[in-house]
Design a protein around this motif. Sequence first.
Motif, PDB file in Angstrom:
ATOM      1  N   ILE A  41      69.641  33.877 -37.401  1.00  0.00           N
ATOM      2  CA  ILE A  41      70.870  34.301 -38.079  1.00  0.00           C
ATOM      3  C   ILE A  41      71.370  33.109 -38.880  1.00  0.00           C
ATOM      4  O   ILE A  41      71.550  32.015 -38.332  1.00  0.00           O
ATOM      5  CB  ILE A  41      71.931  34.765 -37.069  1.00  0.00           C
ATOM      6  CG1 ILE A  41      71.419  35.989 -36.305  1.00  0.00           C
ATOM      7  CG2 ILE A  41      73.251  35.064 -37.771  1.00  0.00           C
ATOM      8  CD1 ILE A  41      72.280  36.386 -35.123  1.00  0.00           C
ATOM      9  N   GLN A  42      71.576  33.297 -40.168  1.00  0.00           N
ATOM     10  CA  GLN A  42      71.984  32.196 -41.033  1.00  0.00           C
ATOM     11  C   GLN A  42      73.504  32.056 -41.072  1.00  0.00           C
ATOM     12  O   GLN A  42      74.218  33.036 -41.274  1.00  0.00           O
ATOM     13  CB  GLN A  42      71.455  32.421 -42.446  1.00  0.00           C
ATOM     14  CG  GLN A  42      69.948  32.422 -42.515  1.00  0.00           C
ATOM     15  CD  GLN A  42      69.452  32.763 -43.904  1.00  0.00           C
ATOM     16  OE1 GLN A  42      70.135  32.561 -44.890  1.00  0.00           O
ATOM     17  NE2 GLN A  42      68.249  33.299 -43.975  1.00  0.00           N
ATOM     18  N   PRO A  44      76.135  31.387 -38.842  1.00  0.00           N
ATOM     19  CA  PRO A  44      77.157  32.043 -38.024  1.00  0.00           C
ATOM     20  C   PRO A  44      78.453  31.241 -38.072  1.00  0.00           C
ATOM     21  O   PRO A  44      78.449  30.051 -38.404  1.00  0.00           O
ATOM     22  CB  PRO A  44      76.549  32.052 -36.626  1.00  0.00           C
ATOM     23  CG  PRO A  44      75.557  30.939 -36.637  1.00  0.00           C
ATOM     24  CD  PRO A  44      75.053  30.830 -38.042  1.00  0.00           C
ATOM     25  N   MET A  77      80.788  36.182 -37.141  1.00  0.00           N
ATOM     26  CA  MET A  77      80.372  36.096 -38.543  1.00  0.00           C
ATOM     27  C   MET A  77      81.509  35.597 -39.426  1.00  0.00           C
ATOM     28  O   MET A  77      82.680  35.755 -39.096  1.00  0.00           O
ATOM     29  CB  MET A  77      79.950  37.483 -39.035  1.00  0.00           C
ATOM     30  CG  MET A  77      78.765  38.060 -38.300  1.00  0.00           C
ATOM     31  SD  MET A  77      78.383  39.734 -38.862  1.00  0.00           S
ATOM     32  CE  MET A  77      78.039  39.434 -40.595  1.00  0.00           C
ATOM     33  N   THR A  81      77.629  34.403 -43.385  1.00  0.00           N
ATOM     34  CA  THR A  81      76.648  34.745 -42.362  1.00  0.00           C
ATOM     35  C   THR A  81      75.659  35.792 -42.878  1.00  0.00           C
ATOM     36  O   THR A  81      76.063  36.775 -43.492  1.00  0.00           O
ATOM     37  CB  THR A  81      77.346  35.279 -41.093  1.00  0.00           C
ATOM     38  OG1 THR A  81      78.284  34.301 -40.634  1.00  0.00           O
ATOM     39  CG2 THR A  81      76.336  35.567 -39.994  1.00  0.00           C
TER      40      THR A  81
END
Length: 159
Positions: A41-42, A44, A77, A81
């Motif tokens: 996940i980019q 957060p 998020m 995100t």
Amino acid sequence: MEPQVVMLEPIRIGGYSTQTSYLVNTIPQLWGRFMPQRKQIQLPADDNLYSVAVYPEDFFEGMQPGKLFERRAAVRMNEATVLLPDMDEWTITGGLYAVFRHVGAHTDMSTIDYIFREWLPQNGFYALDARPHFEILGAKYKQGDPASEEDIYIPVRKK
């Protein structure tokens, strides 16, 4: 063990969910699916994990171990995100929450027991509200460790 009662703004989260019950617990499989993917996940909003329970409105009217509810494994998020394509996004409804610090393994139910058997029925000021319940698993959370710490957020409203 008195909680801190806080007013929260809505919280955007993203991750995976499952339908589960206390009788047929699919939560370990949910986290087993989520944890290997979370590092992908980019950007957060923070490093915490969010364990969110969305219960039907009548869920707490008598104990029904087979009654289904939704459990979510997620990260917080922000605008930057980027989730994986098969992940979902939700918003935890804002409002009043009673926040309890749980110290102990995730299988130790003493804090939950206290909340629902003592604090909620006896506090005199707050009642359970029909919004998502959630835990924030931060830096001091260590699965299975008796010294682990997490914050439990229970939605409340003034009586």
